[in-house]
Design a protein around this motif. Structure first.
Motif, PDB file in Angstrom:
ATOM      1  N   ASP A 169       0.834  -1.206   0.000  1.00  0.00           N
ATOM      2  CA  ASP A 169       0.000   0.000   0.000  1.00  0.00           C
ATOM      3  C   ASP A 169       0.870   1.258   0.000  1.00  0.00           C
ATOM      4  O   ASP A 169       0.555   2.255  -0.693  1.00  0.00           O
ATOM      5  CB  ASP A 169      -0.919   0.003   1.218  1.00  0.00           C
ATOM      6  N   ARG A 170       1.981   1.258   0.745  1.00  0.00           N
ATOM      7  CA  ARG A 170       2.858   2.419   0.777  1.00  0.00           C
ATOM      8  C   ARG A 170       3.513   2.669  -0.593  1.00  0.00           C
ATOM      9  O   ARG A 170       3.649   3.779  -1.056  1.00  0.00           O
ATOM     10  CB  ARG A 170       3.928   2.245   1.853  1.00  0.00           C
ATOM     11  N   ASP A 171       3.901   1.541  -1.238  1.00  0.00           N
ATOM     12  CA  ASP A 171       4.530   1.683  -2.558  1.00  0.00           C
ATOM     13  C   ASP A 171       3.537   2.237  -3.583  1.00  0.00           C
ATOM     14  O   ASP A 171       3.903   3.045  -4.458  1.00  0.00           O
ATOM     15  CB  ASP A 171       5.063   0.330  -3.039  1.00  0.00           C
ATOM     16  N   LEU A 172       2.261   1.782  -3.473  1.00  0.00           N
ATOM     17  CA  LEU A 172       1.251   2.267  -4.406  1.00  0.00           C
ATOM     18  C   LEU A 172       0.970   3.750  -4.176  1.00  0.00           C
ATOM     19  O   LEU A 172       0.837   4.544  -5.122  1.00  0.00           O
ATOM     20  CB  LEU A 172      -0.036   1.445  -4.251  1.00  0.00           C
ATOM     21  N   SER A 173       0.909   4.159  -2.884  1.00  0.00           N
ATOM     22  CA  SER A 173       0.661   5.570  -2.564  1.00  0.00           C
ATOM     23  C   SER A 173       1.817   6.442  -3.021  1.00  0.00           C
ATOM     24  O   SER A 173       1.627   7.587  -3.449  1.00  0.00           O
ATOM     25  CB  SER A 173       0.440   5.734  -1.055  1.00  0.00           C
ATOM     26  N   GLY A 174       3.021   5.936  -2.946  1.00  0.00           N
ATOM     27  CA  GLY A 174       4.190   6.710  -3.348  1.00  0.00           C
ATOM     28  C   GLY A 174       4.446   6.692  -4.832  1.00  0.00           C
ATOM     29  O   GLY A 174       5.418   7.295  -5.296  1.00  0.00           O
ATOM     30  N   GLY A 175       3.624   5.951  -5.601  1.00  0.00           N
ATOM     31  CA  GLY A 175       3.791   5.900  -7.040  1.00  0.00           C
ATOM     32  C   GLY A 175       4.937   5.034  -7.509  1.00  0.00           C
ATOM     33  O   GLY A 175       5.400   5.180  -8.650  1.00  0.00           O
ATOM     34  N   LEU A 176       5.391   4.148  -6.644  1.00  0.00           N
ATOM     35  CA  LEU A 176       6.513   3.291  -7.025  1.00  0.00           C
ATOM     36  C   LEU A 176       6.075   2.151  -7.937  1.00  0.00           C
ATOM     37  O   LEU A 176       6.898   1.607  -8.685  1.00  0.00           O
ATOM     38  CB  LEU A 176       7.190   2.723  -5.767  1.00  0.00           C
ATOM     39  N   ILE A 177       4.814   1.739  -7.845  1.00  0.00           N
ATOM     40  CA  ILE A 177       4.291   0.680  -8.702  1.00  0.00           C
ATOM     41  C   ILE A 177       2.939   1.123  -9.225  1.00  0.00           C
ATOM     42  O   ILE A 177       2.269   2.006  -8.643  1.00  0.00           O
ATOM     43  CB  ILE A 177       4.144  -0.646  -7.944  1.00  0.00           C
TER      44      ILE A 177
ATOM     45  N   GLU B 289       0.007  -3.644 -11.136  1.00  0.00           N
ATOM     46  CA  GLU B 289       1.061  -4.423 -10.444  1.00  0.00           C
ATOM     47  C   GLU B 289       0.703  -4.616  -8.982  1.00  0.00           C
ATOM     48  O   GLU B 289       0.925  -5.695  -8.410  1.00  0.00           O
ATOM     49  CB  GLU B 289       2.393  -3.703 -10.581  1.00  0.00           C
ATOM     50  N   ALA B 290       0.156  -3.568  -8.382  1.00  0.00           N
ATOM     51  CA  ALA B 290      -0.223  -3.672  -6.968  1.00  0.00           C
ATOM     52  C   ALA B 290      -1.339  -4.689  -6.790  1.00  0.00           C
ATOM     53  O   ALA B 290      -1.345  -5.482  -5.824  1.00  0.00           O
ATOM     54  CB  ALA B 290      -0.647  -2.304  -6.436  1.00  0.00           C
ATOM     55  N   GLU B 291      -2.293  -4.695  -7.696  1.00  0.00           N
ATOM     56  CA  GLU B 291      -3.399  -5.646  -7.586  1.00  0.00           C
ATOM     57  C   GLU B 291      -2.909  -7.086  -7.731  1.00  0.00           C
ATOM     58  O   GLU B 291      -3.337  -7.990  -7.012  1.00  0.00           O
ATOM     59  CB  GLU B 291      -4.444  -5.325  -8.659  1.00  0.00           C
ATOM     60  N   TYR B 292      -2.003  -7.294  -8.690  1.00  0.00           N
ATOM     61  CA  TYR B 292      -1.465  -8.647  -8.904  1.00  0.00           C
ATOM     62  C   TYR B 292      -0.670  -9.107  -7.684  1.00  0.00           C
ATOM     63  O   TYR B 292      -0.831 -10.246  -7.217  1.00  0.00           O
ATOM     64  CB  TYR B 292      -0.573  -8.647 -10.147  1.00  0.00           C
ATOM     65  N   ALA B 293       0.164  -8.228  -7.133  1.00  0.00           N
ATOM     66  CA  ALA B 293       0.966  -8.594  -5.961  1.00  0.00           C
ATOM     67  C   ALA B 293       0.083  -8.842  -4.751  1.00  0.00           C
ATOM     68  O   ALA B 293       0.314  -9.750  -3.946  1.00  0.00           O
ATOM     69  CB  ALA B 293       1.989  -7.490  -5.671  1.00  0.00           C
ATOM     70  N   ARG B 294      -0.977  -7.987  -4.583  1.00  0.00           N
ATOM     71  CA  ARG B 294      -1.885  -8.159  -3.437  1.00  0.00           C
ATOM     72  C   ARG B 294      -2.598  -9.517  -3.518  1.00  0.00           C
ATOM     73  O   ARG B 294      -2.783 -10.193  -2.508  1.00  0.00           O
ATOM     74  CB  ARG B 294      -2.890  -7.021  -3.410  1.00  0.00           C
ATOM     75  N   ALA B 295      -2.971  -9.952  -4.732  1.00  0.00           N
ATOM     76  CA  ALA B 295      -3.643 -11.247  -4.884  1.00  0.00           C
ATOM     77  C   ALA B 295      -2.702 -12.399  -4.511  1.00  0.00           C
ATOM     78  O   ALA B 295      -3.101 -13.354  -3.830  1.00  0.00           O
ATOM     79  CB  ALA B 295      -4.138 -11.397  -6.321  1.00  0.00           C
ATOM     80  N   GLU B 296      -1.437 -12.307  -4.916  1.00  0.00           N
ATOM     81  CA  GLU B 296      -0.481 -13.380  -4.605  1.00  0.00           C
ATOM     82  C   GLU B 296      -0.184 -13.442  -3.111  1.00  0.00           C
ATOM     83  O   GLU B 296      -0.141 -14.513  -2.500  1.00  0.00           O
ATOM     84  CB  GLU B 296       0.812 -13.160  -5.405  1.00  0.00           C
ATOM     85  N   ILE B 297       0.031 -12.263  -2.498  1.00  0.00           N
ATOM     86  CA  ILE B 297       0.303 -12.240  -1.052  1.00  0.00           C
ATOM     87  C   ILE B 297      -0.916 -12.728  -0.281  1.00  0.00           C
ATOM     88  O   ILE B 297      -0.805 -13.459   0.712  1.00  0.00           O
ATOM     89  CB  ILE B 297       0.714 -10.815  -0.615  1.00  0.00           C
ATOM     90  N   GLY B 298      -2.111 -12.318  -0.733  1.00  0.00           N
ATOM     91  CA  GLY B 298      -3.314 -12.780  -0.057  1.00  0.00           C
ATOM     92  C   GLY B 298      -3.472 -14.288  -0.136  1.00  0.00           C
ATOM     93  O   GLY B 298      -3.909 -14.933   0.827  1.00  0.00           O
ATOM     94  N   ARG B 299      -3.115 -14.860  -1.302  1.00  0.00           N
ATOM     95  CA  ARG B 299      -3.215 -16.318  -1.439  1.00  0.00           C
ATOM     96  C   ARG B 299      -2.295 -17.031  -0.447  1.00  0.00           C
ATOM     97  O   ARG B 299      -2.686 -17.997   0.194  1.00  0.00           O
ATOM     98  CB  ARG B 299      -2.856 -16.720  -2.871  1.00  0.00           C
TER      99      ARG B 299
END
Length: 390
Positions: A48-56, A60-70
């Motif tokens: 979430d911090r990376d998405l807010s800072g515009g780093l990703i 990409e954030a949605e894909y990473a969040r789905a993998e971490i959630g799994r």
């Protein structure tokens, strides 16, 4: 009673040590999963911090969040209960086995063991060895360690060493017996055969000297004469070897058990088979078997230990032949050994059993019958001889 209490306590302690990792396994797994879940939650916050800072980007954030959630779901215990049952079932099975094995072992021991028998250390077994060959040899070795100048003990132990293929010990025993009791054909022939066994069948110069010494004491000793002729053959002197083998064959009885082997060597050296004529003055002794000198020496030992030792050696050979009857030399040795012990009934039974493995119609069977005839052992009634006569 105290012994059984100690056994029960030790068994319980071992079972507890083995069960402890299994019983705490579930707790350890839960702790591990909790740690992994905390790591994945931190990763979600960092995402979430990376998405807010515009780093990703949002994709990409949605894909990473789905993998971490799994992964978080997999370690947080959200898997179906059916998926966790095999692990619990596996641990329960291990615990059951660890507890059951000591109980089964104790029941088997109580049923088939003899807890009422007193302990029997080596000293007690040496005092009453029975027919245990290993204990008899150990007893003789202990006696000779304390009395190294007992020539009769070395004389009896030497052929036992040879028959059990302890050739280095046999050489030492034969040399000590000769040194203490003096040379005789049986001891010298035994030493020569031991030296040949060490050299893998080659008649060495040392063995030849020993055989010549034996022949100086007993010129008609066929055992020594055969090996001397064999040494000539091995040395590449076929004419001398053939002459020596022919001389031995001519002075052997026509039904001598060693005559076929002698004729084989005559043919190998360019000659023709020779029929035996004159019986030898002294029958050959059996390689590795008890000789008449062995029996005489055994009779002088206190409490019949040496006689018992020789009989145990012969019984051991008998048992080996029962398990492996395809050993022709073993049957020849067993028959002669029983004859030396003056046990004609067992000698006749050995001939009959040997003929079952080597029928009288074959060369080996004829040699067995010839040996029985030479030793005065009755062979009537055996199935092998009856089949031959038919």
């Amino acid at each position: 009673m105290l012994f059984w209490i100690l056994v029960a306590v030790l068994t319980a302690a071992v079972a507890a040590i083995l069960l402890y990792p299994l019983l705490r396994g579930a707790k350890a797994v839960e702790d591990t999963r909790a740690g992994e879940a905390a790591v994945y939650r931190d990763q979600l916050r960092e995402l979430d911090r990376d998405l807010s800072g515009g780093l990703i980007s949002a994709d990409e954030a949605e894909y990473a969040r789905a993998e971490i959630g799994r992964r978080l779901i997999a370690v947080s215990g959200a898997a179906p209960a059916e998926a966790r049952k095999p692990a619990r079932h596996h641990r329960a099975t291990e615990a059951f086995i660890v507890l059951l094995l000591p109980v089964i072992g104790l029941c088997l021991y109580m049923n088939t063991g003899r807890p009422d028998l007193p302990s029997q250390p080596l000293e007690a077994r040496l005092a009453n060895p029975g027919s245990d060959m290993a204990v008899l040899v150990a007893k003789a070795e202990r006696h000779l360690a304390q009395n190294p100048d007992d020539g009769k003990g070395w004389d009896v132990l030497a052929p036992i060493y040879f028959s059990t293929m302890r050739v280095s010990d046999a050489e030492t025993a034969y040399r000590n017996a000769i040194r203490l009791l003096g040379p005789n054909p049986a001891r010298l022939d035994g030493l020569a055969e031991t030296l040949m066994a060490i050299s893998e069948g080659v008649v060495t110069e040392d063995a030849r000297k020993v055989l010549e010494q034996s022949l100086s004491l007993e010129p008609n000793n066929p055992r020594a004469r055969f090996y001397v002729a064999l040494s000539m053959e091995q040395a590449g002197r076929p004419e001398e070897a053939r002459g020596a083998f022919e001389a031995l064959a001519k002075q052997s009885p026509a039904d001598a058990p060693w005559l076929p082997l002698v004729n084989e060597h005559i043919a190998r050296n360019g000659g023709t088979a020779v029929a035996g004529q004159v019986p030898p003055a002294t029958p050959p002794s059996v390689p590795g078997g008890p000789t008449s000198e062995d029996v005489a020496a055994a009779e002088t030992m206190s409490s019949g230990d040496r006689q018992q030792m020789i009989r145990a050696m012969v019984e051991s050979l008998d048992a080996k032949l029962s398990a492996d009857p395809d050993n022709f030399e073993g049957w020849m040795r067993l028959v002669r050994s029983y004859a030396v012990l003056d046990d004609k009934d067992r000698a006749a039974a050995a001939v009959k059993r040997g003929l079952a493995a080597f029928p009288a119609s074959g060369e080996e069977g004829r040699q067995l019958l010839a040996l029985a005839k030479e030793l005065g052992i009755a062979t009537e009634g055996s199935s092998a001889t009856e089949g031959k006569s038919k």
